[in-house]
Design an enzyme around this catalytic site. Structure first.
Site, PDB file in Angstrom:
ATOM      1  N   SER A 157       0.797  -1.229   0.000  1.00  0.00           N
ATOM      2  CA  SER A 157       0.000   0.000   0.000  1.00  0.00           C
ATOM      3  C   SER A 157       0.828   1.277   0.000  1.00  0.00           C
ATOM      4  CB  SER A 157      -0.936  -0.002   1.215  1.00  0.00           C
ATOM      5  OG  SER A 157      -1.914  -1.020   1.072  1.00  0.00           O
ATOM      6  N   ASP A 195     -17.603   2.075  -1.473  1.00  0.00           N
ATOM      7  CA  ASP A 195     -16.837   0.861  -1.209  1.00  0.00           C
ATOM      8  C   ASP A 195     -17.715  -0.120  -0.441  1.00  0.00           C
ATOM      9  OD1 ASP A 195     -15.039  -1.111  -0.604  1.00  0.00           O
ATOM     10  OD2 ASP A 195     -13.967   0.054   0.922  1.00  0.00           O
ATOM     11  N   ASP A 254     -11.774  -6.155  -0.535  1.00  0.00           N
ATOM     12  CA  ASP A 254     -11.154  -5.049   0.194  1.00  0.00           C
ATOM     13  C   ASP A 254     -10.523  -5.582   1.475  1.00  0.00           C
ATOM     14  OD1 ASP A 254     -11.276  -2.497   2.128  1.00  0.00           O
ATOM     15  OD2 ASP A 254     -11.339  -1.819   0.041  1.00  0.00           O
ATOM     16  N   HIS A 268     -15.536   0.472   3.281  1.00  0.00           N
ATOM     17  CA  HIS A 268     -15.336   1.712   4.025  1.00  0.00           C
ATOM     18  C   HIS A 268     -16.412   2.755   3.737  1.00  0.00           C
ATOM     19  CE1 HIS A 268     -11.250  -0.089   3.934  1.00  0.00           C
ATOM     20  NE2 HIS A 268     -11.106   0.489   5.124  1.00  0.00           N
ATOM     21  N   CYS A 309      -7.696   2.184   1.559  1.00  0.00           N
ATOM     22  CA  CYS A 309      -8.832   1.486   0.952  1.00  0.00           C
ATOM     23  C   CYS A 309      -8.424   0.829  -0.357  1.00  0.00           C
ATOM     24  CB  CYS A 309      -9.978   2.476   0.722  1.00  0.00           C
ATOM     25  SG  CYS A 309     -11.373   1.771  -0.164  1.00  0.00           S
TER      26      CYS A 309
END
Length: 650
Positions: A327, A351, A364, A370, A383
């Site tokens: 990430s 999401d 996810d 989220h 996310c």
């Protein structure tokens, strides 16, 4: 019966013989005179040189190697005087017998004998060859007392290399070692054979290798007259050697020490860079090693321990090992979305906890998703769904073209040997990488994986730190460098290694600010908040979790996975947020969630660098070390396992 001889005939015959003999003698004398003329006149210069060569020996005088210090003047590599036991073969009748007798006075190990034999083969008969180094005062006294028994044996003072910081910074400083055949070939190719006469050591790794030409110096020459036995009689002339130049680094060895200690027994890497110059403040690869082991020839036992260790301590993970960035790639993806117009800072997506592409569902990190996520929130909570969609909209070619100017997938040009290029995936890269046509095809599902820093993505910690430094420096990308000044050994002049801007990436300030604000949010309320709670400065960061292998859709549970197959822990950060002075990337191999392992290391490093804490003082307390983890990378399952190319949607 008496024989009668004619006197006239006898006299004529005698005179003929005399004439022939005289002619023969004249011819011989003529040939001899011609030979003398040829040798003494025509070939005079040649034989004079040969005679002088037999009478005069040119002995090399090895220069002192330059020292290496950090940005504050702390010595990292130096020379120190030590006593060595040496033998001049031309003055010794039986070398082996002499070694046996000397072994009764001082310890001479089998490895010492092997090294002596090798050096003896490479040296000239009148040059002294070292048998033992680092003699103690007691050993020196013992040999001196019995010196009368050993003609041709003497104790000499020589300079040896020393690394006073031990294992701290060993991958940066490197080490020297004895010159081997491969080194000889490289020296000959470079045309430096004369300058390395008498030199026994050469840089083998790190700065010692990269700056060998600066550190070595220029070899001097001493002319000595020798007798027929090769023994030196008297000195004739001397050209002194020129010591090697000294190096002053951008590195802060105390910062380096704190960073290495923060890793403990864990494997990993850290690179900290000054964004405005590209100067490397710390470059860590753990575990480390002691470079002093290599100076006089590493023992078989020590070499085996280093070379066969499963932790690979000789590997410089910071510049050579490439890992999926996880990430930590998302801020650059977010910037790509803004710069290409695929996203705006306020634009939000829904999401629901997954992203569908064809018949495959990309999950996810948070079950149920989220909710509504804009760019700021996507960075703060990490996310995945936001970046699945963004990657799909951008396409792999746009992603690769945008990331390349940041230095991803290319060597940075740092002044260290052995840097890897990493992998910035693209359809063109895949066609070159694989041979079979079915492997060369790029699948849409692979683009989705690239969007969250997985898939074929593979970057070194150095590349990630340098890219972040460019991001916080308004798109100005510098070549990272470790040496700040080269100090001339004769004049003391300091030659500055000027910051070398590689390129200026054209970025819109508003877009850069939006991404950096999101990274500040990570350390205030997002996945990095635990590690940076209570900090006296404002910082930006991004956690990352990189998979080591695919779980084929199964849920990741750390305790059920073998330690060396667990996820890698990433954290990138910069501070102060208002005017960044430091940008860094931290990787902990198999460390799990980024907030759990890597972020606390970054906090310790930044506390020292920004708050001037001394090494050995307690680092800023990590109030969340034993508490439950936060959102995103830290508080939810690791990023989902990615499908193989065959499983991905075509």
């Amino acid at each position: 019966m008496t024989e009668l001889r004619a006197p006239a005939q006898e006299l004529a015959r005698f005179r003929l013989r005399v004439v022939v003999a005289a002619l023969f003698v004249c011819v011989c004398l003529g040939l001899l005179a011609a030979r003398f003329y040829y040798l003494q006149v025509v070939r005079h210069d040649y034989y004079l040189t040969r005679a002088e060569d037999n009478r005069i020996a040119l002995l090399p005088t090895v220069p002192n190697r330059g020292t290496i210090v950090d940005r504050n003047g702390v010595v990292l590599a130096r020379n120190y005087a030590t006593y060595t036991l040496e033998i001049t073969p031309s003055q010794v009748g039986d070398v082996e017998a002499t070694l046996d007798e000397l072994a009764m006075l001082v310890a001479i190990e089998p490895r010492d004998r092997r090294r002596f034999t090798k050096l003896l083969e490479e040296s000239r008969n009148f040059e002294s060859v070292p048998v033992r180094s680092r003699l103690t005062d007691e050993e020196v006294a013992r040999i001196t007392a019995h010196r009368y028994r050993f003609p041709g044996v003497e104790v000499k003072a020589r300079l040896l290399r020393d690394y006073p910081q031990g294992s701290v910074g060993s991958h940066v400083v490197g080490y020297i070692g004895r010159i081997n055949q491969r080194d000889v070939e490289r020296i000959e190719e470079a045309g430096n054979t004369a300058n390395y006469r008498g030199t026994q050591h050469i840089g083998k790794a790190g700065l010692e290798q990269f700056y060998e030409n600066e550190l070595h110096g220029t070899t001097g020459v001493e002319q000595v007259e020798v007798n027929a036995g090769g023994r030196a009689v008297r000195g004739l002339s001397r050209t002194p050697p020129t010591p090697g130049n000294d190096l002053e680094l951008t590195l802060d060895i105390e910062l380096q020490r704190i960073a290495e200690n923060a890793f403990g027994d864990r494997r990993g890497a850290l690179v900290a860079i000054e964004p405005a110059t590209g100067g490397v403040l710390a470059l860590v690869s753990t575990p480390t090693f002691d470079p002093n082991l290599f100076v006089d020839g590493i023992s078989t036992q020590d070499w085996k321990a280093l070379n066969e260790s499963p932790d690979h301590p000789l590997l410089n993970r910071a510049i050579y090992s490439a890992y999926p960035p996880g990430s930590t790639f998302k801020p650059f993806m977010a910037l790509a979305g803004l710069e290409t117009g695929k996203r705006t800072a306020k634009q939000a997506i829904s999401d629901f906890g997954y992203f569908n592409l064809g018949n495959h569902r990309f999950m996810d990190d948070k079950i149920g998703g989220h909710g509504m996520v804009d760019l700021h929130k996507s960075i703060v909570v990490s996310c995945n769904t936001y970046y699945y969609q963004l990657a799909h909209e951008l396409g792999i070619d746009n992603i690769a073209n945008f990331m390349a100017p940041f230095g991803f997938g290319a060597r940075t040009g740092i002044d260290l040997p052995g840097e890897a290029a990493g992998v910035l995936p693209s359809p063109e890269w895949k066609r070159q990488r694989f041979r079979r046509p079915e492997q060369q095809q790029w699948f849409a599902g692979e683009t989705i994986s690239v969007g969250i820093g997985q898939g074929y993505n593979a970057f070194t910690p150095l590349q990630l730190a340098n890219a972040l430094a460019a991001l916080v420096n308004d798109g100005k990308l510098y070549r990272p460098h470790i040496v700040r000044h080269v100090i001339d050994s004769r004049s003391g002049e300091r030659r500055v290694i000027e910051p070398a801007p590689l390129r200026e990436i054209g970025l819109k300030p508003a877009n850069v600010k939006a991404v950096l604000d999101g990274m500040v949010g990570v350390n205030i309320s997002g996945t990095g908040r635990r590690a940076f709670q209570g900090a006296e400065y404002t910082s930006g960061g991004k956690t990352g979790t990189a998979q080591v292998f695919s779980l084929r859709g199964q849920r990741y549970v750390e305790g059920r996975v073998r330690e060396r197959l667990r996820d890698h822990s990433w954290f990138v950060a910069y501070a102060p947020a208002e005017a960044p002075k430091i940008a860094l990337a931290v990787l902990v191999e198999n460390g799990g969630f980024g907030a759990q392992s890597a972020a606390p290391i970054a906090r310790q490093v930044m506390d020292y660098y920004l708050l001037h804490q001394r090494a050995g003082q307690p680092a800023a307390e990590d109030p969340g070390a034993d508490e439950s983890l936060g959102e995103g990378d830290a508080g939810a399952p690791a990023e989902p396992a990615l499908p193989s190319a065959e499983e991905a949607v075509r």
